[in-house]
Design a protein around this motif. Structure first.
Motif, PDB file in Angstrom:
ATOM      1  N   LEU A 268      57.533  -6.553  18.197  1.00  0.00           N
ATOM      2  CA  LEU A 268      56.713  -5.138  18.656  1.00  0.00           C
ATOM      3  C   LEU A 268      54.954  -6.235  18.968  1.00  0.00           C
ATOM      4  N   LEU A 269      54.756  -7.075  18.196  1.00  0.00           N
ATOM      5  CA  LEU A 269      53.317  -7.699  18.057  1.00  0.00           C
ATOM      6  C   LEU A 269      53.676  -8.347  19.525  1.00  0.00           C
ATOM      7  N   LYS A 270      54.796  -9.328  19.783  1.00  0.00           N
ATOM      8  CA  LYS A 270      55.025 -10.442  20.333  1.00  0.00           C
ATOM      9  C   LYS A 270      53.944  -9.809  21.658  1.00  0.00           C
ATOM     10  N   LYS A 271      54.912  -9.143  21.942  1.00  0.00           N
ATOM     11  CA  LYS A 271      54.777  -8.201  23.307  1.00  0.00           C
ATOM     12  C   LYS A 271      53.581  -7.904  23.584  1.00  0.00           C
ATOM     13  N   TRP A 272      52.824  -6.911  22.182  1.00  0.00           N
ATOM     14  CA  TRP A 272      51.281  -7.275  22.717  1.00  0.00           C
ATOM     15  C   TRP A 272      50.199  -8.523  22.736  1.00  0.00           C
ATOM     16  N   ARG A 273      50.688  -9.050  22.349  1.00  0.00           N
ATOM     17  CA  ARG A 273      50.051 -10.610  21.995  1.00  0.00           C
ATOM     18  C   ARG A 273      49.951 -10.832  23.839  1.00  0.00           C
ATOM     19  N   ILE A 274      51.687 -10.567  24.028  1.00  0.00           N
ATOM     20  CA  ILE A 274      51.320 -10.852  25.961  1.00  0.00           C
ATOM     21  C   ILE A 274      50.355  -9.990  26.348  1.00  0.00           C
ATOM     22  N   ARG A 275      50.146  -9.072  26.098  1.00  0.00           N
ATOM     23  CA  ARG A 275      49.873  -8.311  27.483  1.00  0.00           C
ATOM     24  C   ARG A 275      48.061  -8.612  26.932  1.00  0.00           C
ATOM     25  N   GLN A 276      47.502  -8.876  25.800  1.00  0.00           N
ATOM     26  CA  GLN A 276      46.954  -8.965  25.942  1.00  0.00           C
ATOM     27  C   GLN A 276      45.962 -10.313  26.740  1.00  0.00           C
ATOM     28  N   ILE A 277      46.370 -11.707  26.458  1.00  0.00           N
ATOM     29  CA  ILE A 277      46.753 -12.103  26.657  1.00  0.00           C
ATOM     30  C   ILE A 277      46.608 -12.775  28.615  1.00  0.00           C
ATOM     31  N   GLU A 278      47.325 -11.380  28.603  1.00  0.00           N
ATOM     32  CA  GLU A 278      47.311 -11.703  30.426  1.00  0.00           C
ATOM     33  C   GLU A 278      45.836 -10.709  30.891  1.00  0.00           C
ATOM     34  N   ALA A 279      45.677  -9.700  30.107  1.00  0.00           N
ATOM     35  CA  ALA A 279      44.442  -8.731  30.600  1.00  0.00           C
ATOM     36  C   ALA A 279      43.120  -9.725  30.326  1.00  0.00           C
ATOM     37  N   ASP A 280      43.215 -11.019  29.941  1.00  0.00           N
ATOM     38  CA  ASP A 280      41.804 -12.215  29.707  1.00  0.00           C
ATOM     39  C   ASP A 280      42.338 -12.812  30.802  1.00  0.00           C
ATOM     40  N   LEU A 281      43.262 -13.678  30.634  1.00  0.00           N
ATOM     41  CA  LEU A 281      43.554 -14.147  32.260  1.00  0.00           C
ATOM     42  C   LEU A 281      43.187 -13.580  33.364  1.00  0.00           C
ATOM     43  N   ALA A 282      43.378 -12.023  33.471  1.00  0.00           N
ATOM     44  CA  ALA A 282      42.984 -11.021  34.852  1.00  0.00           C
ATOM     45  C   ALA A 282      41.548 -11.431  35.048  1.00  0.00           C
TER      46      ALA A 282
END
Length: 383
Positions: A268-282
């Motif tokens: 779950l933490l890995k999935k949430w980290r990926i979503r945060q990174i994607e939001a930062d890139l966006a």
């Protein structure tokens, strides 16, 4: 040496005395004290004896007019330098709300034991944590003793009244269980997954699966999590004071701990980290490995009250058994005991500095654990 003199007032003849109290250590000059208003010479002589005894005990007459608030200010000016900002704020709140309104304006030497008992009884009618208030108020009296401002502590033998509910054994008493059972946890997490944001679902999952304090969870940064070792480090806590977020080191060395994480939580933490990174890139933001795990959309920390509010909303909407955020920590401990963890293991995982805190939870474990005790005995005796 004291001198006595009779004088006349509208109320009649009265007595006064003057007493040489020795050399003032600040000025180097001799000083005297004068007291009036005695009905007889004998009363004045008795008062002189009391003053002389105070002087013999090292109690300064300059302290006669000090109020509780005066002494509190002295004590807190020193004490506040030895504690963290969160503790300072908590102590100030307790004094301002419960202690100073009742003691603040009174002269220290005029506060009596019956008055202290009356005030403690009064506070006990308002809150259940009256013993904590007494402990805090007593620190000021102890300081006054140490500084020779008073010769005895009027709060020393004051007792805490028992709550009425503690005196009644009622089988129909309202259930005050502040933890969830296994099926209740599963139901709650199903609801958070379906109805809350992914961030909030992960937040509650982590609270339940680690048993950490909410301040510890909200202070987590991604570098606290070690995916290879399957662990997370709790060494700081988030505190909000006067509009600012402050990161404090954990209060005790036991609170600064490394605990293991299960594979589901890590996923779950890995999935949430990926979503945060994607939001930062966006948003054209560079990903920061030290970024906090749980933030608002603008990257600022979540309010400390946020998890409480979300929990209350879900409980009310779905009519769940009511518990507090701290109840999730209690839940984690209870389920660990059900799973067979030892008291020492639970103590270390929760970061309890005193094993008695863990024992208190153990005495309130679920019915399931109590039933297993009988089953274990039966299996052993029938071998």
């Amino acid at each position: 040496m004291a001198s006595f003199q009779k004088y006349t007032t509208k109320q009649g003849q009265m007595w006064m005395f003057k007493l040489d109290t020795g050399v003032n250590p600040e000025t180097g000059k001799r000083q005297t004290t004068t007291r009036r208003g005695f009905k007889t010479k004998k009363e004045a002589q008795q008062a002189v004896s009391r003053v002389e005894q105070e002087l013999a005990n090292g109690i300064s007459l300059n302290n006669n007019n000090l109020t509780y608030k005066d002494v509190f200010d002295q004590w807190f000016a020193n004490h506040s330098k030895t504690i963290k900002a969160s503790t300072k704020k908590s102590i100030e709140s307790k004094f301002n709300k419960h202690v100073l309104p009742r003691f603040g304006k009174l002269k220290m030497k005029e506060i009596t034991r019956p008055y202290c008992q009356k005030m403690i009884n009064e506070i006990a009618q308002l809150i259940t944590s009256v013993n904590d208030i007494k402990i805090q108020a007593n620190q000021v009296f102890k300081y006054a003793l140490k500084m020779d401002i008073i010769s005895r502590n009027p709060l020393e033998h004051v007792t805490i009244p028992r709550q009425q509910k503690d005196l009644i054994n009622d089988d129909n008493e309202v259930d005050e269980r502040n933890y969830w059972k296994k099926d209740e946890i599963k139901n709650f997490l199903t609801i958070t997954k379906q109805e809350l944001s992914f961030r909030d679902h992960v937040l509650f999952h982590l609270l339940i699966y680690t048993g950490a304090r909410k301040g510890e969870i909200l202070a987590l940064t991604w570098d606290d999590i070690d995916y290879e070792a399957g662990s997370t480090r709790f060494a700081k806590t988030l505190f909000h004071n006067k509009g600012e977020f402050i990161f404090q080191t954990s209060k005790t060395k036991e609170s600064r701990r490394l605990i293991s994480l299960d594979t589901k939580t890590l996923s779950l933490l890995k999935k949430w980290r990926i979503r945060q990174i994607e939001a930062d890139l966006a948003n054209a933001s560079k990903y920061d490995g030290n970024k906090m795990v749980f933030t608002r959309d603008d990257g600022s920390p979540l309010r400390l009250a946020y998890p409480n509010e979300k929990l209350d909303i879900v409980i009310k909407k779905h009519q769940l058994h009511r518990i507090t955020i701290h109840g999730l920590r209690h839940t984690h401990a209870s389920l660990l005991f059900e799973a067979g963890a030892s008291i020492k293991e639970v103590q270390e995982r929760l970061g309890h500095s005193d094993i008695q805190m863990t024992m208190n939870i153990y005495t309130h474990v679920t019915d399931y654990l109590k039933e297993q005790t009988a089953v274990k005995f039966q299996r052993y005796i029938e071998l």
